[in-house]
Enzyme design. Structure first.
Site, PDB file in Angstrom:
ATOM      1  N   LYS A 129      61.941  -1.380 -21.935  1.00  0.00           N
ATOM      2  CA  LYS A 129      60.811  -1.330 -22.701  1.00  0.00           C
ATOM      3  C   LYS A 129      60.631  -2.540 -23.652  1.00  0.00           C
ATOM      4  CE  LYS A 129      58.434   2.455 -21.415  1.00  0.00           C
ATOM      5  NZ  LYS A 129      57.084   2.479 -20.960  1.00  0.00           N
ATOM      6  N   LYS A 162      50.624   6.921 -11.386  1.00  0.00           N
ATOM      7  CA  LYS A 162      51.109   8.286 -11.952  1.00  0.00           C
ATOM      8  C   LYS A 162      50.030   9.168 -12.008  1.00  0.00           C
ATOM      9  CE  LYS A 162      53.233   5.419 -15.781  1.00  0.00           C
ATOM     10  NZ  LYS A 162      53.009   5.066 -17.032  1.00  0.00           N
TER      11      LYS A 162
END
Length: 326
Positions: free
Chosen positions: A149, A245
């Protein structure tokens, strides 16, 4: 007639989870249960504020559709029953689970998908200082695929320290819309220099036209820019891959259609997740045979997963047990 049950659950994270937009300490999910009196199906979703969805909103949408849901519905009906994509996901997946239990056949068979096999999932390193992420990489250096991240000042140092401390791990990056057109070329070069294979959503959705004009040695993947089939055309020419997703597509049914259409358009597939339990990962895992990258590590980031859950051997993820879903 069906009986609908809607529940709100909170699952503490092991530590905290930080991305470029902020931090969280728990997975806040909504579950849907459908029962016909003999068989029961379950689904889980994560309402995500980035997409203007909240837990109360999703629960209210499901409650408002209770009468029509309990009368009985098909997968085709789901988008007309509830508006938020997260609510659609939980409802669609609960119906798949119920159908599998009624027929005594796994969902992958009912959906015409390949039989899922054990697969390696990415393991996420939360955004932190370069030194902290370097230390986290050292602890996770035995995992074959790390997801970093990024999206704040110091990302080049983060990349350098992570690669130094995890020399044998494959790397992918998620900038969560945290870079700019001005620093993007340099960041993509920095990623290539340490062997990063894929970068997710480097620029803000709606402000990613610069991607059409940037040469890169790293695969660039759409996440926040990509939702369902209606967003696919806009990805062509900007992105090399798409992160699918179920909370964005509105369930397994549209996710399958999106994966097939993306492959036909030459895009690589990443199957991803919001931060959730094994119940949220189970339907998404059925897309893994079509995916070049799998990022379904949500349960690994929780203090405790639901029981029964998906079995993980390190980063090797096994198909969900029938007692969980599908």
């Amino acid at each position: 007639m069906l009986k609908l049950t809607i529940d709100e659950e909170r699952w503490p994270i092991a530590g905290s989870f930080t991305i470029s937009r902020g931090s969280k300490t728990e997975a806040h999910v909504v579950t849907v249960t459908l029962s016909d009196g003999t068989h029961t199906g379950h689904g889980e979703c994560v309402p995500y504020p980035r997409y203007e969805e909240t837990v109360p909103q999703v629960m209210a949408a499901l409650e408002a559709a209770r009468d029509k849901i309990e009368e009985g519905f098909s997968h085709r009906d789901v988008p007309a029953l509830v508006a938020p994509h997260a609510a659609q996901n939980a409802l669609d997946c609960a119906l798949w689970d119920l159908e599998a239990k009624r027929l005594g056949k796994p969902v992958w068979t009912l959906a015409g998908l390949p039989k899922p096999q054990p697969a390696v999932t990415a393991y996420t390193l939360s955004l932190d200082t370069p030194e902290a992420m370097g230390a986290a990489a050292a602890k996770a250096s035995g995992r074959p695929l790390l997801k970093l991240k990024l999206g704040r000042e110091g990302d080049t140092d983060r990349l350098r320290l992570i690669r130094r401390n995890a020399p044998n791990s494959r790397l992918i990056v998620d900038a969560n819309e945290g870079w700019t057109p001005e620093n993007l070329p340099a960041m993509l070069v920095a990623c290539a220099d340490v062997g990063v294979e894929l970068v997710e959503q480097p620029l803000p959705a709606g402000h990613d036209e610069a991607l059409r004009h940037i040469k890169r040695a790293v695969t660039v993947c759409a996440d926040e820019s990509a939702h369902g089939l209606d967003s696919l055309d806009a990805m062509i020419g900007k992105y090399d891959a798409i992160n699918i997703k179920l909370d964005k597509t509105g369930g397994l049914t549209p996710a399958i259609a999106l994966a097939e259409a993306s492959k036909a358009r030459g895009l690589k597939i990443m199957v991803g997740c919001m931060l959730a339990t094994s119940l949220g990962m189970a339907p998404a895992f059925l897309l893994s045979p079509m995916a070049e990258f799998i990022d379904l590590d949500g349960p690994l980031l929780l203090k405790q997963d639901r029981e029964p859950g998906i079995h993980f051997d390190g980063s090797l993820m096994y198909p969900p047990p029938a007692s969980l879903w599908g």
